[in-house]
Write an enzyme that holds these catalytic residues in place. Structure first.
Site, PDB file in Angstrom:
ATOM      1  N   PRO A 283       0.835  -1.151  -0.078  1.00 28.09           N
ATOM      2  CA  PRO A 283       0.005   0.053  -0.118  1.00 28.09           C
ATOM      3  C   PRO A 283       0.916   1.235  -0.194  1.00 28.09           C
ATOM      4  O   PRO A 283       1.696   1.482   0.595  1.00 28.09           O
ATOM      5  CB  PRO A 283      -0.741  -0.134   1.345  1.00 28.09           C
ATOM      6  CG  PRO A 283       0.081  -0.809   2.154  1.00 28.09           C
ATOM      7  CD  PRO A 283       0.872  -1.871   1.316  1.00 28.09           C
ATOM      8  N   GLY A 284       0.359   2.052  -0.693  1.00 33.82           N
ATOM      9  CA  GLY A 284       0.970   3.575  -0.968  1.00 33.82           C
ATOM     10  C   GLY A 284      -0.096   4.320  -0.138  1.00 33.82           C
ATOM     11  O   GLY A 284      -0.034   5.107   0.644  1.00 33.82           O
ATOM     12  N   ARG A 285      -1.000   4.734  -1.309  1.00 30.32           N
ATOM     13  CA  ARG A 285      -2.002   5.854  -0.935  1.00 30.32           C
ATOM     14  C   ARG A 285      -2.641   5.782   0.536  1.00 30.32           C
ATOM     15  O   ARG A 285      -2.755   6.634   1.222  1.00 30.32           O
ATOM     16  CB  ARG A 285      -2.865   5.702  -1.979  1.00 30.32           C
ATOM     17  CG  ARG A 285      -3.755   7.025  -1.918  1.00 30.32           C
ATOM     18  CD  ARG A 285      -5.067   6.620  -2.931  1.00 30.32           C
ATOM     19  NE  ARG A 285      -4.594   6.104  -4.247  1.00 30.32           N
ATOM     20  CZ  ARG A 285      -4.458   7.043  -5.175  1.00 30.32           C
ATOM     21  NH1 ARG A 285      -4.742   8.162  -5.379  1.00 30.32           N
ATOM     22  NH2 ARG A 285      -4.349   6.381  -6.249  1.00 30.32           N
ATOM     23  N   ARG A 321      -2.672  15.783  -9.581  1.00 28.34           N
ATOM     24  CA  ARG A 321      -3.528  14.706  -9.737  1.00 28.34           C
ATOM     25  C   ARG A 321      -5.016  15.297 -10.085  1.00 28.34           C
ATOM     26  O   ARG A 321      -5.563  14.559 -11.205  1.00 28.34           O
ATOM     27  CB  ARG A 321      -3.977  14.084  -8.057  1.00 28.34           C
ATOM     28  CG  ARG A 321      -2.796  13.342  -7.389  1.00 28.34           C
ATOM     29  CD  ARG A 321      -2.876  12.622  -6.426  1.00 28.34           C
ATOM     30  NE  ARG A 321      -3.794  11.470  -6.799  1.00 28.34           N
ATOM     31  CZ  ARG A 321      -5.294  11.204  -6.793  1.00 28.34           C
ATOM     32  NH1 ARG A 321      -5.995  12.104  -5.969  1.00 28.34           N
ATOM     33  NH2 ARG A 321      -5.932  10.174  -7.281  1.00 28.34           N
ATOM     34  N   TYR A 325      -5.790  13.424 -13.631  1.00 23.82           N
ATOM     35  CA  TYR A 325      -6.944  12.439 -13.616  1.00 23.82           C
ATOM     36  C   TYR A 325      -8.329  12.847 -13.423  1.00 23.82           C
ATOM     37  O   TYR A 325      -9.348  12.385 -13.063  1.00 23.82           O
ATOM     38  CB  TYR A 325      -6.677  11.275 -12.368  1.00 23.82           C
ATOM     39  CG  TYR A 325      -5.257  10.917 -12.208  1.00 23.82           C
ATOM     40  CD1 TYR A 325      -4.673  10.115 -13.165  1.00 23.82           C
ATOM     41  CD2 TYR A 325      -4.636  11.246 -11.241  1.00 23.82           C
ATOM     42  CE1 TYR A 325      -3.368   9.632 -13.110  1.00 23.82           C
ATOM     43  CE2 TYR A 325      -3.070  10.863 -11.073  1.00 23.82           C
ATOM     44  CZ  TYR A 325      -2.492  10.126 -11.893  1.00 23.82           C
ATOM     45  OH  TYR A 325      -1.399   9.778 -11.692  1.00 23.82           O
ATOM     46  N   CYS A 353       0.445  28.295 -16.504  1.00 26.20           N
ATOM     47  CA  CYS A 353      -0.120  28.707 -18.067  1.00 26.20           C
ATOM     48  C   CYS A 353      -0.622  27.263 -18.691  1.00 26.20           C
ATOM     49  O   CYS A 353       0.045  26.810 -19.640  1.00 26.20           O
ATOM     50  CB  CYS A 353       0.977  29.244 -18.792  1.00 26.20           C
ATOM     51  SG  CYS A 353       1.476  30.616 -17.901  1.00 26.20           S
ATOM     52  N   TYR A 383       1.204  10.881  -3.748  1.00 26.81           N
ATOM     53  CA  TYR A 383       1.036  11.373  -5.136  1.00 26.81           C
ATOM     54  C   TYR A 383       1.055  12.729  -5.160  1.00 26.81           C
ATOM     55  O   TYR A 383       0.359  13.203  -6.182  1.00 26.81           O
ATOM     56  CB  TYR A 383       0.143  10.609  -5.984  1.00 26.81           C
ATOM     57  CG  TYR A 383       0.298   9.048  -6.069  1.00 26.81           C
ATOM     58  CD1 TYR A 383       1.483   8.460  -6.415  1.00 26.81           C
ATOM     59  CD2 TYR A 383      -0.612   8.356  -5.228  1.00 26.81           C
ATOM     60  CE1 TYR A 383       1.568   7.051  -6.224  1.00 26.81           C
ATOM     61  CE2 TYR A 383      -0.499   6.747  -4.939  1.00 26.81           C
ATOM     62  CZ  TYR A 383       0.840   6.277  -5.379  1.00 26.81           C
ATOM     63  OH  TYR A 383       0.783   4.852  -5.378  1.00 26.81           O
TER      64      TYR A 383
END
Ligand code: LLP
Length: 425
Positions: A283-285, A321, A325, A353, A383
């Protein structure tokens, strides 16, 4: 709000530290992490997996700050790595090689050459060509120790997540499918040079239901059975990857405890395969996501007949993010009073920009928010900083770690000179 980010005396705090004090001291934009939060998440994993033999390999890509890695090591985790750069960081943070797994669909020859010399928990192979290259490289090595190799299996399971973060479908570049694994083992004599110890599987990220995880486990078990029968292998490790969602909207779709229960149905003392494998989890998130926020100042309000904008000092280069996404992050004011009163649909945008430099579209936010106020973007621990860049020549922001009433700068803000440091003129 979130467990470790609460309003106290009208201001948002991380644990017992006021975010206003932190921006005063360290400037804006600023990433702030709660140690209590990620420690809590690690402990939840450890508790719900306590009766299955396992290692928790924190996915370093989610957030690779050295101080955070050190804290995670102290909590007893290992690490999941996808580059030699991550391996370098993990070693600096004090992780032992035995607690490292190295994945990655495109490891270079040089990375493999170096990694094969280390006593890693496993190198997770992602293609037939990589497997062959490993055999070739090992041939030239003097070491008596056989490197431990696992196959990253692509089980063709739909994780039902954003297409950019889906990894376990046959059209995704990751891992090998069943036929590819059988074929590569059949065609390449390997038992003299390496030990095939395991299977690893990671089907995607921000997965909000348990079904894809259990489907992937079923496919892995079929594959293990087949490999052991056909090649007289003993598959000892099963690495189930990461991917558990966090509740960006405040509503937890799958809990760590429910995930643990699903795992125990297979591998717990009363499960179908008790003690059969040493399990791995990546697991990361779910460990670091909710522990971090991005604090940012409102530079300007811009009102148009068609749209209301708040322009922030943080941009897509700091937190990519939402732009990449179209992902949702809750955004709250630093001042509790600005939660109330008249709200209006507002686009929250950065200074970069690009029209995609937008953190939220038509978000209901206080009409009173204006220049000099602060907003806090929640669940930015995973992330966030690890995907930050200096696009538009914007120095990377600082990071602060909070623990109780203490705070510590764990990455200083980049300077203008940092921007040009590597350039040769
Ligand atoms: N293991 C492997 C082999 C992975 O590729 C990943 C993530 C993980 C573990 C950790 O997955 P997690 O538990 O964090 O879901 N940048 C995207 C996420 C990309 C995930 C890539 N692989 C985002 O911001 O949503």
């Amino acid at each position: 709000m979130r467990d470790f980010f609460q309003y106290k005396a009208g201001e948002l705090h991380c644990e017992n530290v006021s975010l206003r004090q932190l921006v005063k001291k360290f400037g804006s934009p600023l990433y702030v992490y709660s140690e209590a939060d990620f420690s809590h998440q690690v402990k939840r994993f450890q508790k719900s997996l306590s009766n299955v033999p396992h290692t928790l390999f924190y996915a370093v890509k989610a957030n690779s700050n050295l101080s955070l890695l050190k804290k995670l090591k102290a909590l007893g985790t290992g690490v999941d790595l996808v580059s030699y750069g991550e391996l370098f960081r993990a070693k600096k943070a004090g992780f032992s090689y035995e607690k490292m797994v190295l994945s990655g669909v495109g490891k270079t020859k040089e990375e493999l050459r170096k990694a094969l010399k280390l006593p890693l928990h496993s190198i997770n192979v992602e293609s037939a060509a990589e497997f062959k290259l490993i055999l070739e490289l090992v041939k030239g090595m003097k070491s008596k120790r056989k490197p431990k190799i696992a196959f990253r299996f692509n089980p063709d399971v739909n994780p039902k997540t954003h297409p950019y973060i889906s990894t376990g479908l046959k059209e995704n570049k990751f891992g090998l499918n069943r036929d590819e694994i059988l074929d590569v083992l059949k065609k390449n004599p390997f038992s003299q040079s390496i030990t095939v110890t395991g299977i690893s599987v990671h089907i995607g990220s921000q997965i909000e239901s348990l079904k894809p995880f259990s489907e992937a486990i079923e496919r892995c078990l079929e594959l293990v059975d087949e490999l052991e029968k056909k090649f007289q292998l003993k598959i000892q490790t099963l690495d189930l990857g990461g991917g558990i969602a966090i509740p960006y909207t405040g509503d937890e779709k799958i809990t760590i405890e429910a995930y643990g229960e699903m795992v125990r149905k297979y591998f717990g003392p009363n499960g179908k395969y008790p003690q059969r494998f040493h399990l791995g989890f990546e697991p990361g998130r779910r460990i670091i996501g909710s522990s971090g926020v991005l604090v940012t100042e409102v530079l300007f309000r811009k009102s148009r007949k068609e749209k209301e904008f708040l322009v922030l000092d943080a941009g897509m280069n700091d937190l990519l993010r939402p732009s990449l996404y179209e992902s949702f992050h809750e955004i709250v004011p630093m001042k509790e009073a600005q939660l109330r009163g008249k709200l209006m649909n507002t686009d929250v945008v950065g200074p970069v920009c690009e029209s995609s430099d937008r953190f939220a579209r038509d978000r209901k936010l206080s009409k009173n928010l204006d220049s000099g106020d602060y907003l806090v973007i929640l669940d930015a621990g995973a992330y966030g900083m690890s995907m930050a860049s200096t696009y538009n020549s914007r120095p990377k922001v600082a990071e602060v770690l909070v623990s109780g009433k203490n705070s510590k700068l764990v990455r200083r803000r980049e300077t203008l000179n940092d921007l040009i440091r590597e350039e040769l003129v």
